[in-house]
Design a protein around this motif. Structure first.
Motif, short mmCIF file in Angstrom:
data_model
loop_
_atom_site.label_atom_id
_atom_site.label_comp_id
_atom_site.label_asym_id
_atom_site.label_seq_id
_atom_site.Cartn_x
_atom_site.Cartn_y
_atom_site.Cartn_z
N ALA A 226 0.80 -1.01 0.17
CA ALA A 226 0.03 -0.10 -0.01
C ALA A 226 0.84 1.13 0.10
O ALA A 226 0.52 2.07 -0.64
N GLY A 227 1.93 1.31 0.77
CA GLY A 227 2.74 2.28 0.92
C GLY A 227 3.51 2.70 -0.45
O GLY A 227 3.43 3.76 -1.08
N ILE A 228 3.91 1.68 -1.41
CA ILE A 228 4.48 1.78 -2.41
C ILE A 228 3.42 2.38 -3.77
O ILE A 228 3.81 3.11 -4.45
N VAL A 229 2.44 1.68 -3.54
CA VAL A 229 1.36 2.12 -4.45
C VAL A 229 0.83 3.69 -4.25
O VAL A 229 0.62 4.36 -5.07
N MET A 230 0.99 3.95 -2.97
CA MET A 230 0.54 5.47 -2.86
C MET A 230 1.53 6.37 -3.35
O MET A 230 1.25 7.43 -4.13
N GLY A 231 2.86 6.22 -3.36
CA GLY A 231 3.75 6.77 -4.20
C GLY A 231 3.59 6.75 -5.48
O GLY A 231 3.88 7.80 -6.15
N VAL A 232 3.49 5.53 -6.16
CA VAL A 232 3.24 5.39 -7.44
C VAL A 232 1.99 6.43 -8.03
O VAL A 232 1.91 7.12 -8.95
N MET A 233 0.91 6.15 -7.23
CA MET A 233 -0.28 6.90 -7.58
C MET A 233 -0.15 8.40 -7.69
O MET A 233 -0.67 9.08 -8.29
N ALA A 234 0.66 8.79 -6.44
CA ALA A 234 0.79 10.22 -6.52
C ALA A 234 1.60 10.94 -7.46
O ALA A 234 1.09 11.85 -8.13
N MET A 235 2.60 10.11 -8.14
CA MET A 235 3.42 10.41 -9.18
C MET A 235 2.31 10.47 -10.44
O MET A 235 2.41 11.53 -10.90
N TYR A 236 1.54 9.50 -10.65
CA TYR A 236 0.83 9.34 -11.70
C TYR A 236 -0.23 10.35 -11.81
O TYR A 236 -0.70 11.01 -12.81
N GLY B 234 3.58 -1.43 -13.43
CA GLY B 234 4.03 -0.41 -12.86
C GLY B 234 5.56 0.28 -13.52
O GLY B 234 5.73 1.35 -13.78
N PHE B 235 6.25 -0.78 -13.60
CA PHE B 235 7.60 -0.48 -14.42
C PHE B 235 7.41 -0.12 -15.84
O PHE B 235 8.08 0.99 -16.24
N GLY B 236 6.51 -0.81 -16.52
CA GLY B 236 6.16 -0.38 -18.09
C GLY B 236 5.77 0.77 -17.86
O GLY B 236 6.25 1.56 -19.08
N ALA B 237 4.73 1.40 -16.97
CA ALA B 237 4.21 2.73 -16.97
C ALA B 237 5.40 3.76 -16.79
O ALA B 237 5.22 4.89 -17.55
N GLY B 238 6.17 3.42 -16.09
CA GLY B 238 7.22 4.42 -15.63
C GLY B 238 8.00 4.70 -16.96
O GLY B 238 8.73 5.66 -17.24
N VAL B 239 8.60 3.60 -17.55
CA VAL B 239 9.25 3.44 -18.83
C VAL B 239 8.68 4.31 -19.95
O VAL B 239 9.45 5.06 -20.72
N ILE B 240 7.12 4.12 -20.27
CA ILE B 240 6.58 4.79 -21.03
C ILE B 240 6.50 6.54 -20.70
O ILE B 240 6.98 7.23 -21.75
N LEU B 241 6.65 6.87 -19.45
CA LEU B 241 6.73 8.43 -19.24
C LEU B 241 8.05 8.74 -19.41
O LEU B 241 8.13 9.92 -20.00
N VAL B 242 8.97 7.98 -19.25
CA VAL B 242 10.46 8.49 -19.54
C VAL B 242 10.60 8.80 -21.07
O VAL B 242 11.07 9.59 -21.57
N SER C 230 0.12 3.42 -22.86
CA SER C 230 0.12 3.61 -21.50
C SER C 230 -1.36 3.11 -20.86
O SER C 230 -1.61 2.73 -19.76
N GLY C 231 -2.37 3.47 -21.60
CA GLY C 231 -3.53 3.30 -21.28
C GLY C 231 -4.14 1.52 -21.20
O GLY C 231 -4.52 1.22 -20.14
N VAL C 232 -3.33 0.90 -21.88
CA VAL C 232 -3.13 -0.53 -21.84
C VAL C 232 -2.46 -1.04 -20.68
O VAL C 232 -3.22 -1.94 -19.77
N VAL C 233 -1.28 -0.41 -20.35
CA VAL C 233 -0.45 -0.90 -19.28
C VAL C 233 -1.13 -0.69 -17.94
O VAL C 233 -1.02 -1.45 -17.12
N GLU C 234 -1.74 0.58 -18.03
CA GLU C 234 -2.41 1.01 -16.56
C GLU C 234 -3.51 0.21 -16.12
O GLU C 234 -3.83 -0.24 -15.09
N ALA C 235 -4.13 -0.35 -17.33
CA ALA C 235 -5.04 -1.17 -16.76
C ALA C 235 -4.96 -2.71 -16.28
O ALA C 235 -5.64 -3.05 -15.30
N PHE C 236 -3.78 -3.19 -16.32
CA PHE C 236 -3.13 -4.42 -15.99
C PHE C 236 -2.72 -3.85 -14.46
O PHE C 236 -2.23 -4.94 -13.77
N PHE C 237 -2.60 -2.40 -13.96
CA PHE C 237 -2.38 -2.14 -12.75
C PHE C 237 -3.30 -2.20 -11.48
O PHE C 237 -3.35 -3.02 -10.64
N ASN C 238 -4.47 -1.74 -12.13
CA ASN C 238 -5.46 -1.50 -11.10
C ASN C 238 -6.25 -2.45 -10.68
O ASN C 238 -6.48 -2.88 -9.35
#
Length: 457
Positions: free
Chosen positions: A249-259, A316-324, A344-352
């Protein structure tokens, strides 16, 4: 290749825990698919009309004030009550019949929409009234979301949880795509008050479908649940006792805040980096919305497999690479910006979808509402934090550079989700709850076996 002793032990422990939870759960209704579809139809009317009225309100604030600050206040009103009150909503969901909690939450939002529509029809419309409506809708969601997310495990076999979560998320995504267009169109054609009346009708449809659905009366009957403060502490204790979930939950909060912060910068990225106009910005948003639905469709058919947290980590890793990669694009590469946004829309669907299923498979059902309330707070509060961080930092680094920085942070979050030993152990234990009789040592009686088989089917 055979399993090691440690892997077998981990799977056995997870299976035994799953068996214990299954025996505590009520049996699935034979027509569980019909029950879920009935609820989903009602929620579709409610959510689509709610988003339409919300964007009609945003358009009213835009026309009335022409102020970015007031739009930010409107966003805060729509998020902050949900973030602050979701833990209380989780306590209520565990203490009382969740069917009635869901009906009360939808009825509350519908009644507020009806009252606001009547006030506007009498000529008393104001920005303050719109902000109040946003806040009250957020209050209703604070009680509705924990109750709904803790009800689904009572209605759906464990192996279909990812699919059902994906179906629910597709509804929210569709509302995000259709809501702005539908809401502003109705606001222009039939008037603001009529959009609110339509929202009230949508909520009434949701109440009616839930009332007719057969939902088990399953709630915490312990003395602890009768005391709100003790009950809330028990929710914290449940999450704290499962250190794997707590770390996740802590890591996910950080990822979601950045996104969350990045999502607010996409229009500015179009305008600033690619010298785009409103049409180009709408192309980017449309690409993301459509491919999100495609990704959810793939996940719905596939089901996500057994290793859910591994899928979350890879996404999550793939979504970060796409942002870079997006941040490194030059001004003449707008087409690639649209393509990367679509991917990124496809990748994020696999996250939630898999992420929510991890909670639903792991947390005891009588405490599910409280834990989901806490997680809803985490995700709701991560948005304003991310927005503030992105808005401040992007001023100094530039929008494109912030995409790179945020992408690196999101990728690190994905790596941590997939490599930390405590999370790898959690992933194996969750995978074991799918049920594999060949590695289950403890015997269960015939009735429990029948119940487990019914839940798996």
């Amino acid at each position: 290749m055979g399993m090691t002793r440690d892997e077998l032990s981990t799977k056995e422990e997870g299976q035994v825990a799953a068996d214990d939870r299954n025996q505590a759960l009520p049996e699935l209704p034979h027509s569980w698919k019909r029950v879920v579809v009935t609820i989903w139809i009602g929620q579709a009317f409610s959510i689509l009309t709610a988003y339409s009225s919300m964007y009609a309100g945003i358009w009213y604030v835009t026309e009335s004030t022409d102020s970015a600050f007031m739009l930010a206040i409107a966003s805060l009103c729509s998020m902050l009550p949900q973030g602050l009150l979701s833990p209380i909503g989780g306590v209520i969901a565990d203490r009382f019949n969740r069917k009635y909690v869901l009906m009360a939450a939808d009825a509350f939002v519908g009644a507020m929409a009806l009252i606001m529509g009547l006030i506007i029809m009498m000529g008393h419309v104001s920005v303050g009234l719109v902000l109040a409506m946003s806040a009250l809708r957020s209050v209703g969601q604070a009680f509705h979301i924990p109750a709904m997310e803790s009800t689904m495990p009572l209605l759906v076999p464990k192996r279909h949880l990812v699919r059902i979560n994906t179906l629910n998320q597709s509804l929210w995504s569709l509302a995000l795509i259709v809501g702005p267009v539908f809401g502003i169109f109705l606001y222009t054609v039939i008037g603001f008050q009529m959009v609110l009346f339509l929202n009230a009708l949508g909520c009434a449809a949701a109440v009616l479908t839930i009332a007719t659905a057969k939902i088990p009366d399953f709630h915490d009957t312990s003395d602890e649940a009768r005391h709100p403060i003790k009950s809330l502490k028990a929710g914290f204790a449940t999450l704290n006792a499962d250190r794997g979930l707590l770390v996740m939950a802590g890591i996910v909060m950080g990822v979601m805040a950045m996104y969350a912060g990045i999502n607010s910068l996409f229009p500015l990225m179009t305008y600033d980096q690619f010298n785009g106009d409103g049409y180009m910005a709408s192309m980017v948003e449309a690409a993301y919305g459509v491919t999100s639905l495609v990704g959810m469709g793939i996940l719905f058919v596939w089901g996500g497999g057994r290793r859910l947290l591994r899928l979350v980590a890879l996404s999550g890793f793939g979504a970060g690479v796409i942002l870079v990669l997006t941040g490194l694009l030059t001004p003449d590469m707008f087409v690639f910006f649209v393509i990367l946004t679509g991917v990124s829309g496809v990748v994020e669907a696999f996250f939630n979808g898999p992420l929510l299923a991890v909670f639903q498979k792991r947390v005891p059902p009588e405490k599910m509402g409280r834990v989901m309330g806490l997680f809803t707070t985490v995700t709701a509060l991560s948005s304003p934090i991310g927005l503030a961080l992105a808005g401040t930092c992007a001023e100094f680094t530039g929008v494109a550079n912030w995409f790179v920085i945020a992408g690196v942070a999101v990728s690190i979050g994905g790596i941590l989700l997939g490599t930390l030993p405590i999370l790898r152990k959690l992933d194996k234990e969750v995978a074991a709850t799918f049920g594999d009789a060949s590695v289950t040592k403890r015997k269960v009686d015939a009735r429990a076996k029948g119940s487990e088989k019914a839940r798996e089917n």
